[in-house]
Motif scaffolding. Structure first.
Motif, short mmCIF file in Angstrom:
data_model
loop_
_atom_site.label_atom_id
_atom_site.label_comp_id
_atom_site.label_asym_id
_atom_site.label_seq_id
_atom_site.Cartn_x
_atom_site.Cartn_y
_atom_site.Cartn_z
N MET A 14 52.17 54.16 51.25
CA MET A 14 50.23 54.14 51.78
C MET A 14 50.03 52.83 50.79
O MET A 14 50.67 52.74 49.00
CB MET A 14 49.65 55.23 51.30
CG MET A 14 49.32 55.97 49.69
SD MET A 14 48.63 57.96 49.83
CE MET A 14 47.14 57.16 49.68
N PRO A 15 49.14 51.79 51.36
CA PRO A 15 48.01 51.30 50.08
C PRO A 15 47.63 51.92 48.42
O PRO A 15 47.40 52.74 48.16
CB PRO A 15 46.61 50.71 50.44
CG PRO A 15 46.72 51.37 52.14
CD PRO A 15 48.31 52.35 51.91
N GLY A 16 47.84 50.97 47.25
CA GLY A 16 47.84 51.64 46.15
C GLY A 16 49.40 52.80 45.09
O GLY A 16 48.84 52.94 44.16
N SER A 17 49.55 52.84 45.98
CA SER A 17 50.95 53.57 45.57
C SER A 17 51.62 53.26 44.44
O SER A 17 51.98 53.46 42.99
CB SER A 17 51.58 54.31 46.81
OG SER A 17 51.44 55.17 47.59
N LEU A 18 52.24 51.90 44.58
CA LEU A 18 52.49 50.75 43.59
C LEU A 18 51.70 50.92 42.91
O LEU A 18 52.26 50.53 41.37
CB LEU A 18 53.73 49.54 44.43
CG LEU A 18 55.11 48.86 43.66
CD1 LEU A 18 55.22 49.82 42.64
CD2 LEU A 18 55.43 47.52 44.68
N ALA A 19 51.25 49.87 42.84
CA ALA A 19 50.32 49.98 41.86
C ALA A 19 49.28 51.11 41.13
O ALA A 19 49.88 50.83 39.16
CB ALA A 19 48.66 49.50 42.27
N ALA A 20 49.55 52.28 41.46
CA ALA A 20 49.70 53.32 40.33
C ALA A 20 50.82 53.49 39.86
O ALA A 20 50.81 53.82 38.21
CB ALA A 20 49.62 54.60 41.00
N LEU A 21 51.73 54.07 39.89
CA LEU A 21 53.24 53.65 39.15
C LEU A 21 52.97 52.61 38.47
O LEU A 21 54.01 52.79 37.17
CB LEU A 21 54.02 53.52 40.57
CG LEU A 21 55.87 53.48 39.61
CD1 LEU A 21 55.99 54.69 39.33
CD2 LEU A 21 56.66 52.77 40.34
N SER A 22 52.94 51.60 38.86
CA SER A 22 53.41 50.47 37.88
C SER A 22 52.13 50.07 36.52
O SER A 22 52.70 49.62 35.38
CB SER A 22 53.29 48.87 38.24
OG SER A 22 52.10 49.13 39.23
N ASP A 23 50.80 50.80 37.05
CA ASP A 23 49.99 50.81 36.27
C ASP A 23 50.37 51.66 34.81
O ASP A 23 50.00 51.31 33.58
CB ASP A 23 48.75 51.47 36.36
CG ASP A 23 47.54 50.39 37.22
OD1 ASP A 23 47.93 48.71 36.92
OD2 ASP A 23 46.71 50.73 37.80
N GLN A 24 51.31 52.69 35.28
CA GLN A 24 51.42 54.10 34.25
C GLN A 24 52.59 53.40 33.78
O GLN A 24 52.46 53.77 32.44
CB GLN A 24 51.91 55.06 35.66
CG GLN A 24 51.13 55.96 35.78
CD GLN A 24 51.60 57.24 36.77
OE1 GLN A 24 52.16 57.48 37.35
NE2 GLN A 24 52.08 58.60 35.35
N LEU A 25 53.41 52.34 33.75
CA LEU A 25 54.53 51.85 33.44
C LEU A 25 54.13 51.24 32.37
O LEU A 25 54.46 50.53 30.94
CB LEU A 25 55.34 51.09 33.75
CG LEU A 25 56.26 52.23 35.17
CD1 LEU A 25 57.39 51.30 35.84
CD2 LEU A 25 57.39 53.21 33.71
N ARG A 26 52.87 49.90 32.57
CA ARG A 26 51.84 49.34 31.58
C ARG A 26 51.46 50.19 30.97
O ARG A 26 51.70 49.29 29.62
CB ARG A 26 51.18 48.54 32.54
CG ARG A 26 50.42 47.38 31.52
CD ARG A 26 49.12 46.79 32.85
NE ARG A 26 48.31 48.13 33.51
CZ ARG A 26 47.39 49.45 32.84
NH1 ARG A 26 46.96 48.49 31.22
NH2 ARG A 26 46.66 49.70 32.70
N ALA A 27 50.92 50.88 30.68
CA ALA A 27 50.58 52.06 30.08
C ALA A 27 51.33 52.50 29.14
O ALA A 27 50.48 52.51 27.98
CB ALA A 27 49.79 52.96 30.63
N ALA A 28 52.53 52.49 29.25
CA ALA A 28 53.33 52.83 28.58
C ALA A 28 54.56 52.03 27.88
O ALA A 28 55.11 51.98 26.74
CB ALA A 28 54.63 54.15 29.06
N GLU A 29 53.13 50.97 28.08
CA GLU A 29 54.25 49.33 27.77
C GLU A 29 56.18 49.26 27.93
O GLU A 29 56.65 49.18 27.48
CB GLU A 29 54.06 49.29 25.73
CG GLU A 29 52.53 49.21 25.30
CD GLU A 29 52.31 48.90 24.02
OE1 GLU A 29 53.70 48.80 23.59
OE2 GLU A 29 51.28 49.35 23.82
N VAL A 30 56.39 50.21 29.21
CA VAL A 30 57.40 49.59 29.86
C VAL A 30 57.86 48.29 30.93
O VAL A 30 56.69 48.55 31.84
CB VAL A 30 58.15 51.15 30.36
CG1 VAL A 30 59.39 51.01 31.29
CG2 VAL A 30 58.02 52.46 29.15
#
Length: 138
Positions: A14-30
């Motif tokens: 669904m829309p936004g799933s990949l955005a949420a996942l990648s935002d979590q990784l960005r926030a953890a500096e991964v």
């Protein structure tokens, strides 16, 4: 040639799933070094190669079912037939390629390969590399 850890994450399709996942990784500096996804009806399966798999797992596990898989990782010349040569060599050695993805830039490609027997494939590709010299340092 080396190995990497591939993270496997089922995501709701669904829309936004990949955005949420990648935002979590960005926030953890991964940083995501490579990504592949297979679409399903309700879920997609995302495969990631990241610069810090341990931090990524700790970050994602509270919200996602994360599994990991060792993969072959190497760079090779980016030219027609390069993947075919590797695929034929694996087939001749009865090594099943379960998943493969690559990214290319100019004359080089970085390739990630999931096989049924990673140790057998590493030995095969070392021999192949000595004969053909096409795999570059990873």
């Amino acid at each position: 040639m080396g190995t990497a850890i591939q993270l496997n994450i089922p995501l709701r399709n669904m829309p936004g799933s990949l955005a949420a996942l990648s935002d979590q990784l960005r926030a953890a500096e991964v940083n995501i070094n490579a990504i592949s996804s297979t679409e399903g009806t309700d879920k997609s399966l995302v495969h990631l190669i990241v610069d810090d798999p341990d931090t990524a797992k700790l970050t994602l596990i509270p919200q996602y079912k994360v599994t990991s898989t060792p993969v072959l990782s190497f760079r090779m010349k980016n030219k027609p037939g390069a993947i075919a040569v590797i695929a034929r060599a694996c087939a001749a050695a009865q090594i099943n390629i379960r998943n493969i993805y690559a990214t290319a830039s100019g004359r080089e490609a970085t390739v990630y390969v999931v096989v049924d027997d990673i140790h057998k494939a590493q030995e095969l590709l070392k021999t192949w590399e000595k004969s053909f010299g096409r795999i570059l340092a990873s």
